[in-house]
Design a protein around this motif. Structure first.
Motif, mmCIF file in Angstrom:
data_model
loop_
_atom_site.group_PDB
_atom_site.id
_atom_site.type_symbol
_atom_site.label_atom_id
_atom_site.label_comp_id
_atom_site.label_asym_id
_atom_site.label_seq_id
_atom_site.Cartn_x
_atom_site.Cartn_y
_atom_site.Cartn_z
ATOM 1 N N ASP A 49 6.872 7.088 -41.516
ATOM 2 C CA ASP A 49 6.549 6.549 -42.833
ATOM 3 C C ASP A 49 6.208 5.058 -42.723
ATOM 4 O O ASP A 49 5.529 4.513 -43.591
ATOM 5 N N ASN A 69 2.072 10.724 -43.162
ATOM 6 C CA ASN A 69 3.170 10.156 -43.946
ATOM 7 C C ASN A 69 3.180 8.630 -43.956
ATOM 8 O O ASN A 69 3.961 8.019 -44.677
ATOM 9 N N LYS A 71 2.889 4.911 -44.592
ATOM 10 C CA LYS A 71 2.687 4.119 -45.805
ATOM 11 C C LYS A 71 2.514 2.639 -45.521
ATOM 12 O O LYS A 71 1.887 1.928 -46.303
ATOM 13 N N GLN A 92 -4.957 4.560 -47.248
ATOM 14 C CA GLN A 92 -3.948 4.082 -48.199
ATOM 15 C C GLN A 92 -2.661 3.649 -47.492
ATOM 16 O O GLN A 92 -1.550 3.948 -47.943
ATOM 17 N N VAL A 93 -2.824 2.943 -46.392
ATOM 18 C CA VAL A 93 -1.696 2.390 -45.645
ATOM 19 C C VAL A 93 -1.675 0.873 -45.852
ATOM 20 O O VAL A 93 -2.677 0.194 -45.633
ATOM 21 N N VAL A 310 7.910 -1.724 -49.308
ATOM 22 C CA VAL A 310 6.889 -0.689 -49.495
ATOM 23 C C VAL A 310 7.523 0.690 -49.601
ATOM 24 O O VAL A 310 7.142 1.496 -50.477
ATOM 25 N N LEU A 311 8.479 0.991 -48.729
ATOM 26 C CA LEU A 311 9.097 2.322 -48.767
ATOM 27 C C LEU A 311 9.957 2.526 -50.011
ATOM 28 O O LEU A 311 10.250 3.666 -50.379
#
Length: 320
Positions: A49, A69, A71, A92-93, A310-311
């Motif tokens: 992630d 996954n 991000k 979209q990272v 972010v997560l």
């Protein structure tokens, strides 16, 4: 519920890892001196992630396209030329870096490298180690003064400004070239704007602080060095790719410039067989611009904060 997975590509502070482990599943490549193998990085990115990356890790379309996954990529550096930022946007990272925290540390190293090159300190150290010091002579290991000389800074970002501030303490005349003129900095530090050509012709020391972009790649080439004074000293602590190293070698061999201090190279790491290392006129360092314990720890902590933000669905602290 399964915790998000964070992959760290190089061994970092145990305290930073423990902090991340309170919130996420964390795995780290445990080597300090060895880059994570590409096949392993791709496998871990496929599950991750978040990635806490280094400049040595290529985060490209191949990796991003097979990381469903992923991000956020938190790069532990100011620069991010190891990351395909456009590809990250498409997937979209979020990409983050670690600006500001290393400004003064890198400026300290830059000025130390400038002084070491100008005053031939590595040669002087080896002179004693090689048992060559038998007497005294007027020009023995004579170097170049810094005080009252002209320092030209190419790229007046935060680190460039910090270098300029240090130079004023040595009574140096500081000129700069930048994509855009910075009149507020001129007033604050007493520096003067110059065209690139004027800077090359007037400077006793040329310090490169520009990022690596399509426009700056290879900008210091044969023609550039020929426009500099033959007594000039070139310092680079930005990115190796801004210099044509073959041209720099020839410029030093032919006497187009006097010496060079380098903390960065086009292909890193370099070995003892690199042509530039054979020259006494070159002071070479292994990319340690921000390498103080305090600063590197701050960089790790900032990268970790970006990942947590972010997560957790929040905006990162320092997005690219």
């Amino acid at each position: 519920m399964t915790k998000p997975f964070v992959y760290i590509t190089r061994k970092i502070s145990d305290d930073v890892v423990k902090d991340l482990e309170e919130h996420f599943e964390v795995e780290m490549w445990e080597q300090e001196e060895e880059v994570v193998p590409r096949d392993l990085l791709l496998r871990k990115a496929n599950q991750a992630d978040a990635i806490l990356s280094m400049l040595t890790d290529q985060i490209d379309e191949e990796l991003l396209s097979q990381s469903p996954n992923l991000k956020v990529v938190a790069n532990m550096a100011v620069g991010y030329d190891n990351i395909d930022v456009n590809a990250a946007k498409r997937h979209q990272v979020v990409v983050t870096n670690t600006p500001d925290v290393l400004t003064d540390t890198t400026a300290d190293l830059t000025f130390a490298l400038l002084m070491a090159t100008a005053r031939r300190l590595p040669e002087a150290i080896d002179y004693i180690k090689d048992d060559l010091w038998k007497t005294w002579s007027p020009y023995m290991l004579a170097g170049s003064d810094l005080h009252h000389k002209t320092l030209g800074i190419v790229g007046l970002g935060s680190i460039g400004q910090a270098v300029a501030k240090r130079a004023t303490g040595f009574d140096m005349n500081v000129i700069y070239h930048n994509r855009s003129r910075k009149e507020d900095v001129e007033r604050q530090l007493g520096v003067q704007y110059a065209s690139f050509d004027e800077l090359l012709q007037q400077s006793d020391y040329v310090v490169c602080m520009t990022p690596l972009t399509e426009e700056t790649e290879g900008m210091f080439d044969q023609e550039t060095f020929r426009r500099m004074k033959d007594t000039a000293i070139f310092i680079n602590t930005s990115r190796g790719g801004v210099v044509n190293e073959d041209d720099l070698y020839q410029a030093l061999k032919q006497g187009d410039i006097k010496a060079a201090g380098l903390d960065v190279f086009q292909d890193e790491p370099i070995g003892a067989d690199h042509p530039l290392i054979s020259l006494n006129e070159v002071v070479a360092l292994p990319h340690i611009g921000s390498s103080s314990i305090e600063t590197r720890t701050e960089m790790m902590e900032l990268a970790a904060r970006n990942i947590k933000k972010v997560l957790n669905g929040e905006s990162p602290v320092t997005p690219v």
